[in-house]
Design a protein around this motif. Structure first.
Motif, PDB file in Angstrom:
ATOM      1  N   VAL A   1      52.499  33.484  42.531  1.00 26.45           N
ATOM      2  CA  VAL A   1      52.571  32.151  41.932  1.00 26.45           C
ATOM      3  C   VAL A   1      51.648  32.036  40.720  1.00 26.45           C
ATOM      4  CG1 VAL A   1      52.153  29.686  42.326  1.00 26.45           C
ATOM      5  CG2 VAL A   1      53.343  31.034  44.055  1.00 26.45           C
ATOM      6  N   VAL A   2      50.439  32.561  40.823  1.00 25.26           N
ATOM      7  CA  VAL A   2      49.506  32.461  39.697  1.00 25.26           C
ATOM      8  C   VAL A   2      50.047  33.229  38.486  1.00 25.26           C
ATOM      9  CG1 VAL A   2      47.196  33.105  38.890  1.00 25.26           C
ATOM     10  CG2 VAL A   2      47.477  31.926  41.080  1.00 25.26           C
ATOM     11  N   VAL A   3      50.540  34.440  38.708  1.00 25.85           N
ATOM     12  CA  VAL A   3      51.123  35.217  37.606  1.00 25.85           C
ATOM     13  C   VAL A   3      52.321  34.477  37.019  1.00 25.85           C
ATOM     14  CG1 VAL A   3      52.381  37.352  37.051  1.00 25.85           C
ATOM     15  CG2 VAL A   3      50.278  37.447  38.421  1.00 25.85           C
ATOM     16  N   SER A   4      53.175  33.950  37.881  1.00 29.09           N
ATOM     17  CA  SER A   4      54.377  33.250  37.423  1.00 29.09           C
ATOM     18  C   SER A   4      54.037  31.957  36.695  1.00 29.09           C
ATOM     19  CB  SER A   4      55.298  32.964  38.607  1.00 29.09           C
ATOM     20  OG  SER A   4      55.688  34.185  39.232  1.00 29.09           O
ATOM     21  N   SER A   5      52.928  31.324  37.079  1.00 33.00           N
ATOM     22  CA  SER A   5      52.483  30.120  36.391  1.00 33.00           C
ATOM     23  C   SER A   5      52.068  30.446  34.963  1.00 33.00           C
ATOM     24  CB  SER A   5      51.315  29.485  37.149  1.00 33.00           C
ATOM     25  OG  SER A   5      50.806  28.368  36.457  1.00 33.00           O
TER      26      SER A   5
ATOM     27  N   LEU B   1      40.302  26.918  46.986  1.00 36.50           N
ATOM     28  CA  LEU B   1      40.305  28.344  47.319  1.00 36.50           C
ATOM     29  C   LEU B   1      38.924  28.782  47.755  1.00 36.50           C
ATOM     30  CD1 LEU B   1      42.240  29.676  44.174  1.00 36.50           C
ATOM     31  CD2 LEU B   1      43.197  29.093  46.418  1.00 36.50           C
ATOM     32  N   ASP B   2      38.883  29.779  48.650  1.00 40.26           N
ATOM     33  CA  ASP B   2      37.582  30.355  48.985  1.00 40.26           C
ATOM     34  C   ASP B   2      37.221  31.412  47.935  1.00 40.26           C
ATOM     35  OD1 ASP B   2      38.912  32.795  49.680  1.00 40.26           O
ATOM     36  OD2 ASP B   2      38.991  32.241  51.802  1.00 40.26           O
ATOM     37  N   GLU B   3      36.038  31.992  48.040  1.00 39.64           N
ATOM     38  CA  GLU B   3      35.558  32.931  47.016  1.00 39.64           C
ATOM     39  C   GLU B   3      36.491  34.134  46.885  1.00 39.64           C
ATOM     40  OE1 GLU B   3      31.829  35.951  46.028  1.00 39.64           O
ATOM     41  OE2 GLU B   3      31.693  34.613  47.763  1.00 39.64           O
ATOM     42  N   ARG B   4      36.952  34.653  48.012  1.00 38.44           N
ATOM     43  CA  ARG B   4      37.847  35.824  47.982  1.00 38.44           C
ATOM     44  C   ARG B   4      39.134  35.502  47.227  1.00 38.44           C
ATOM     45  NH1 ARG B   4      39.582  40.391  51.411  1.00 38.44           N
ATOM     46  NH2 ARG B   4      41.854  40.321  51.617  1.00 38.44           N
TER      47      ARG B   4
ATOM     48  N   ILE C   1      41.687  35.115  39.760  1.00 38.12           N
ATOM     49  CA  ILE C   1      41.076  35.294  38.438  1.00 38.12           C
ATOM     50  C   ILE C   1      41.399  36.686  37.905  1.00 38.12           C
ATOM     51  CG2 ILE C   1      38.857  35.598  37.252  1.00 38.12           C
ATOM     52  CD1 ILE C   1      37.809  33.224  38.972  1.00 38.12           C
ATOM     53  N   PHE C   2      41.296  37.695  38.767  1.00 35.22           N
ATOM     54  CA  PHE C   2      41.648  39.069  38.392  1.00 35.22           C
ATOM     55  C   PHE C   2      43.118  39.134  37.984  1.00 35.22           C
ATOM     56  CE2 PHE C   2      43.151  43.346  39.274  1.00 35.22           C
ATOM     57  CZ  PHE C   2      42.126  44.174  38.818  1.00 35.22           C
ATOM     58  N   SER C   3      43.974  38.504  38.770  1.00 35.68           N
ATOM     59  CA  SER C   3      45.420  38.519  38.485  1.00 35.68           C
ATOM     60  C   SER C   3      45.724  37.818  37.172  1.00 35.68           C
ATOM     61  CB  SER C   3      46.183  37.849  39.631  1.00 35.68           C
ATOM     62  OG  SER C   3      45.964  38.536  40.844  1.00 35.68           O
ATOM     63  N   GLU C   4      45.000  36.738  36.884  1.00 34.47           N
ATOM     64  CA  GLU C   4      45.195  36.042  35.615  1.00 34.47           C
ATOM     65  C   GLU C   4      44.810  36.952  34.444  1.00 34.47           C
ATOM     66  OE1 GLU C   4      43.969  31.977  33.247  1.00 34.47           O
ATOM     67  OE2 GLU C   4      42.520  32.826  34.653  1.00 34.47           O
TER      68      GLU C   4
ATOM     69  N   ARG D   1      36.994  45.069  38.497  1.00 32.40           N
ATOM     70  CA  ARG D   1      37.257  45.682  39.809  1.00 32.40           C
ATOM     71  C   ARG D   1      36.077  45.444  40.755  1.00 32.40           C
ATOM     72  NH1 ARG D   1      39.632  48.809  35.931  1.00 32.40           N
ATOM     73  NH2 ARG D   1      37.740  50.027  35.515  1.00 32.40           N
ATOM     74  N   GLN D   2      34.870  45.524  40.206  1.00 29.43           N
ATOM     75  CA  GLN D   2      33.690  45.326  41.044  1.00 29.43           C
ATOM     76  C   GLN D   2      33.616  43.904  41.583  1.00 29.43           C
ATOM     77  OE1 GLN D   2      31.678  47.851  42.077  1.00 29.43           O
ATOM     78  NE2 GLN D   2      30.929  46.257  43.488  1.00 29.43           N
ATOM     79  N   SER D   3      34.090  42.939  40.801  1.00 28.94           N
ATOM     80  CA  SER D   3      34.079  41.551  41.292  1.00 28.94           C
ATOM     81  C   SER D   3      34.949  41.420  42.539  1.00 28.94           C
ATOM     82  CB  SER D   3      34.551  40.585  40.202  1.00 28.94           C
ATOM     83  OG  SER D   3      35.935  40.761  39.931  1.00 28.94           O
ATOM     84  N   LEU D   4      36.038  42.177  42.590  1.00 34.92           N
ATOM     85  CA  LEU D   4      36.887  42.154  43.783  1.00 34.92           C
ATOM     86  C   LEU D   4      36.192  42.835  44.962  1.00 34.92           C
ATOM     87  CD1 LEU D   4      40.367  42.947  42.186  1.00 34.92           C
ATOM     88  CD2 LEU D   4      39.643  40.780  43.204  1.00 34.92           C
ATOM     89  N   ARG D   5      35.514  43.955  44.699  1.00 40.10           N
ATOM     90  CA  ARG D   5      34.757  44.614  45.778  1.00 40.10           C
ATOM     91  C   ARG D   5      33.700  43.668  46.329  1.00 40.10           C
ATOM     92  NH1 ARG D   5      34.533  48.919  41.714  1.00 40.10           N
ATOM     93  NH2 ARG D   5      36.209  50.409  42.160  1.00 40.10           N
ATOM     94  N   ASP D   6      33.005  42.974  45.428  1.00 45.06           N
ATOM     95  CA  ASP D   6      31.952  42.048  45.851  1.00 45.06           C
ATOM     96  C   ASP D   6      32.500  40.904  46.684  1.00 45.06           C
ATOM     97  OD1 ASP D   6      30.194  43.654  44.421  1.00 45.06           O
ATOM     98  OD2 ASP D   6      30.065  42.282  42.701  1.00 45.06           O
ATOM     99  N   ALA D   7      33.768  40.581  46.479  1.00 43.00           N
ATOM    100  CA  ALA D   7      34.415  39.501  47.250  1.00 43.00           C
ATOM    101  C   ALA D   7      35.008  40.017  48.556  1.00 43.00           C
ATOM    102  CB  ALA D   7      35.494  38.837  46.408  1.00 43.00           C
TER     103      ALA D   7
END
Length: 198
Positions: free
Chosen positions: A80-84, A121-124, A130-133, A147-153
């Motif tokens: 949905v976010v990508v499609s938006s 939304l929660d942090e994860r 945000i990464f997908s955007e 990528r590290q922001s996703l690992r941290d989440a």
């Protein structure tokens, strides 16, 4: 099925009757009817050629329904976010309905469709979208910090692979759907919106 509006091209139209399809495609349509109560228009659009349909559905089913550290809801949220961002009418209607259904929260589907920044939304989840955007808007700017922001989440490297592939798939699908003016099934518009309060 006659004058049903599926897309703007002459290829594959009018939409065939199920009896006119190959045995393989007929089986797939029957699965859709059993599980969804309808055949999504994207499936109808690809049904003009068994090889194209098989390629599309294999990738879709692997990414969206296959084993993953991402929940089905998270994968639909990415869609949905990508499609938006891409303003893809078909995918926003269809996958917005899936988010509403899987989350039980109609407002989540609507906020992701219009602007994920308003979503609860929660942090994860927020880090994931945000990464997908960024991957959608500026893929050339992706760096290790993203990528590290996703690992941290809490995402694993395999999860990051899945996020990237789901986002990439919908960027491709959005472009095809928009190019051919693919129309969503009417059923998606009213799905999982809840009952109005008395």
């Amino acid at each position: 099925m006659g004058k049903e509006k599926v897309h703007a091209l002459e290829i594959g139209l009018p939409v065939p009757n199920i009896e006119d399809l190959s045995e393989e495609t007929r089986k797939y349509w029957k699965i859709c009817l059993e599980k969804l109560g309808m055949v999504p228009n994207v499936i109808k659009a690809y049904s003009f050629d068994d090889t194209h349909l098989r390629g599309f559905t294999t990738l879709y089913n692997t990414l969206m329904l296959g084993p993953s550290g991402l929940s089905k809801l998270e994968r639909e949220m990415i869609a949905v976010v990508v499609s938006s961002i891409n303003h893809c009418y078909y995918c926003l209607v269809a996958h917005g309905a899936a988010v509403r259904d899987l989350s039980g929260r109609p407002e989540l589907g609507e906020s992701l469709v219009f602007n994920y920044r308003y979503a609860d939304l929660d942090e994860r989840e927020r880090t994931m979208v945000i990464f997908s955007e960024k991957l959608t808007r500026a893929p050339y700017d992706m760096v290790e910090a993203d990528r590290q922001s996703l690992r941290d989440a809490g995402f694993s490297d395999r999860d990051i692979w899945d996020i990237a592939n789901v986002a990439g798939f919908f960027n491709m699908s959005n472009r095809v759907a928009s190019a051919v003016h693919l129309m969503p099934n009417p059923e998606y518009h009213t799905a999982a919106r809840g009952k109005p309060e008395d």
